[in-house]
Scaffold this active site. Structure first.
Site, mmCIF file in Angstrom:
data_model
loop_
_atom_site.group_PDB
_atom_site.id
_atom_site.type_symbol
_atom_site.label_atom_id
_atom_site.label_comp_id
_atom_site.label_asym_id
_atom_site.label_seq_id
_atom_site.Cartn_x
_atom_site.Cartn_y
_atom_site.Cartn_z
ATOM 1 N N SER A 311 0.800 -1.204 0.000
ATOM 2 C CA SER A 311 0.000 0.000 0.000
ATOM 3 C C SER A 311 0.849 1.278 0.000
ATOM 4 O O SER A 311 1.537 1.560 -0.974
ATOM 5 C CB SER A 311 -0.948 -0.059 1.197
ATOM 6 O OG SER A 311 -1.974 0.862 1.101
ATOM 7 N N LYS A 336 -0.727 -3.958 -3.492
ATOM 8 C CA LYS A 336 -2.055 -3.402 -3.198
ATOM 9 C C LYS A 336 -2.149 -2.008 -3.795
ATOM 10 O O LYS A 336 -1.500 -1.080 -3.335
ATOM 11 C CB LYS A 336 -2.319 -3.339 -1.693
ATOM 12 C CG LYS A 336 -3.703 -2.767 -1.372
ATOM 13 C CD LYS A 336 -3.966 -2.713 0.114
ATOM 14 C CE LYS A 336 -5.371 -2.188 0.382
ATOM 15 N NZ LYS A 336 -5.501 -0.744 0.065
ATOM 16 N N GLN A 340 -9.085 3.021 0.025
ATOM 17 C CA GLN A 340 -10.365 2.865 0.708
ATOM 18 C C GLN A 340 -10.753 4.130 1.472
ATOM 19 O O GLN A 340 -9.892 4.874 1.924
ATOM 20 C CB GLN A 340 -10.322 1.691 1.698
ATOM 21 C CG GLN A 340 -10.386 0.327 1.050
ATOM 22 C CD GLN A 340 -9.121 -0.029 0.300
ATOM 23 O OE1 GLN A 340 -8.026 0.154 0.807
ATOM 24 N NE2 GLN A 340 -9.261 -0.525 -0.914
#
Length: 487
Positions: A311, A336, A340
């Protein structure tokens, strides 16, 4: 897209739901509404209107609820039915990072992102119904117990996790300080499940650790990207620069991610003004870059990554690789590439939905989702770094073959006790190596591995792993900087 200070409309979450990771989010409801209007645009608003639930849809859902409540064999629970309906809609998206949290789960989530917390210290994701370790936090109980990225948790304290949602599994894994979590793990390359006992503890919320290595090479380790991480990074960087630092290693190995604005703030000073640090793409394919306002640095930087770097860590690595030209060293990262956002106010009852809203791309427009960042220099750690903890189900004895024996041999070899083979057969050389280890550690020289020997062996291996002189990836990063400095 700017993410500086109070101009941020919303801090978007890049990390996955964690078993005991401090996951942070700051949402201001008024800016959130503005952000939603800006992000959706008129076309998206039109699409939402045209796809809203019709009276026929609502009647169908209501009829299903009434039939269950009045006709189903067993007594039903209202909240469970409603939550199940919401979970069903989200699960149909087949996105492991989009989850619903009921009131209890949402409260736990809020506590985790606002203060110190207790747990095992590992990031967990749900992939194809399996609960997968993304990364153990450095120094956490999970790391000390030998948990590794990509381990699959199949049971907690004897309770199988089959059929649970991610948040339900998380609730089982977390717990008060001092309590035990007995995890049954499946590890790639290991035949039988491994049982690991983790003693839950307070998880350190400090995220930045810095030191000056020989030859005036600085090293800054980032363990996660929390609210104060950019400030701490800037403080430590200033100290190292004040000491005459000639090169910098940034270590984001086993860093599962965090906040988008934080990683942007960290990278910004290293990227020449106007160059993109990261790009964000919405559902309509519209991309918005985040341009740097920095001026670059006059010293070389290398970045360390591994399969536990996810991430925000991957945003950092991608930016340094493509916008700065730094060498990325280690292993291919997790992969990733989505962003979100939480919608707690919209739910209105204390529950929460964390939903994937954007994808992020590197400065050059590459989407690394499920692929990861490829290092410029691939370096594997010594084999014993990845040895699994011994199951301790029985005493390991000569003339047997098992995965436990294979891991035993990896550990002994890493500690300098040669077994001459690491294929899992308990040969005479393994007996000799075990006796030598037992003699060195004041244990009965039986040549067999009981629980006491296994515990001492695992502790010695962990000490060896934590010694920087055994860190092959760090050595490679330093060597690369030395070459750059010498030019």
């Amino acid at each position: 897209m700017q993410f500086k200070g109070r101009t941020v409309l919303v801090f978007v979450l890049l990390t996955m739901m964690a078993s005991s990771l401090l996951t942070l989010m700051i949402v201001d409801t008024t800016p959130l509404q503005l952000w939603k209007e800006k992000a959706s645009g008129s076309s998206a608003a039109s699409a939402a209107s045209s796809s809203s639930l019709t009276s026929k849809d609502l009647n169908k859902i209501s009829t299903t609820y009434q039939l269950i409540e009045s006709k189903y064999l067993n007594q039903t629970d209202h909240d469970k039915l409603v939550n199940g309906a919401i979970n069903g809609m989200l699960e149909s998206l087949e996105d492991p990072f989009t989850v619903y949290m009921d009131q209890k789960e949402a409260k736990q989530f809020d506590e985790s992102i606002s203060s110190s917390f207790q747990g095992i210290g590992a990031e967990v994701s749900m992939d194809d119904g399996k609960f997968v370790i993304v990364s153990p936090i450095k120094g956490s109980p999970a790391e000390k117990a030998g948990i590794q990225a990509n381990d699959v948790i199949v049971a907690v304290n004897g309770d199988k996790l089959d059929g649970l949602t991610l948040n339900q599994a998380v609730m089982k894994i977390r717990g008060p300080k001092g309590t035990q979590a007995k995890l049954d793990l499946v590890r790639q390359g290991v035949g039988d499940p491994i049982q690991v006992i983790v003693v839950r503890d307070n998880i350190d919320v400090e995220t930045v650790y810095a030191e000056m290595l020989p030859d005036q090479i600085g090293k800054i380790e980032i363990r996660q990207f929390s609210a104060n991480t950019a400030t701490r990074f800037a403080e430590e960087l200033k100290k190292l620069e004040g000491k005459g630092m000639k090169g910098l290693v940034i270590d984001v190995r086993n860093d599962p991610g965090g906040l988008l604005n934080v990683v942007v703030d960290i990278v910004n000073p290293f990227v020449q003004s106007g160059k993109p640090i990261v790009q964000v793409e919405n559902r309509d394919g519209k991309r918005e870059p985040t341009p740097s306002t920095g001026s670059g640095k006059n010293y070389p930087v290398t970045v360390l990554i591994n399969k536990g770097s996810a991430s925000a860590s991957e945003i950092l690595a991608g930016a340094f690789q493509e916008a700065v030209g730094s060498k990325i060293i280690g292993e291919t990262s997790y992969g990733k590439g989505t962003v979100q956002v939480t919608f707690e106010k919209e739910m209105g009852d204390g529950s929460n939905i964390k939903m994937t809203v954007y994808k992020w791309l590197t400065p050059n427009g590459n989407w690394i989702h499920k692929k990861g960042i490829q290092p410029d220099i691939t370096i594997d750690q010594p084999a014993y770094f990845k040895a699994a903890p011994l199951t301790k189900k029985s005493v390991l004895k000569p003339d047997t073959t098992s995965d436990d024996v294979k891991n035993l041999q990896l550990m002994l070899t890493g500690l300098g006790f040669s077994t001459e083979r690491t294929d899992g057969y308990y040969n005479d050389n393994t007996v000799t190596a075990v006796k030598a280890f037992q003699r060195t550690n004041g244990l009965p020289m039986t040549g067999e591995v009981d629980t006491d020997t296994a515990n001492k062996l695992e502790k010695a291996v962990l000490t060896q792993i934590r010694d920087p002189k055994n860190d092959a990836q760090l050595k490679a990063a330093v060597q690369e900087l030395q070459k750059e400095i010498a030019k």
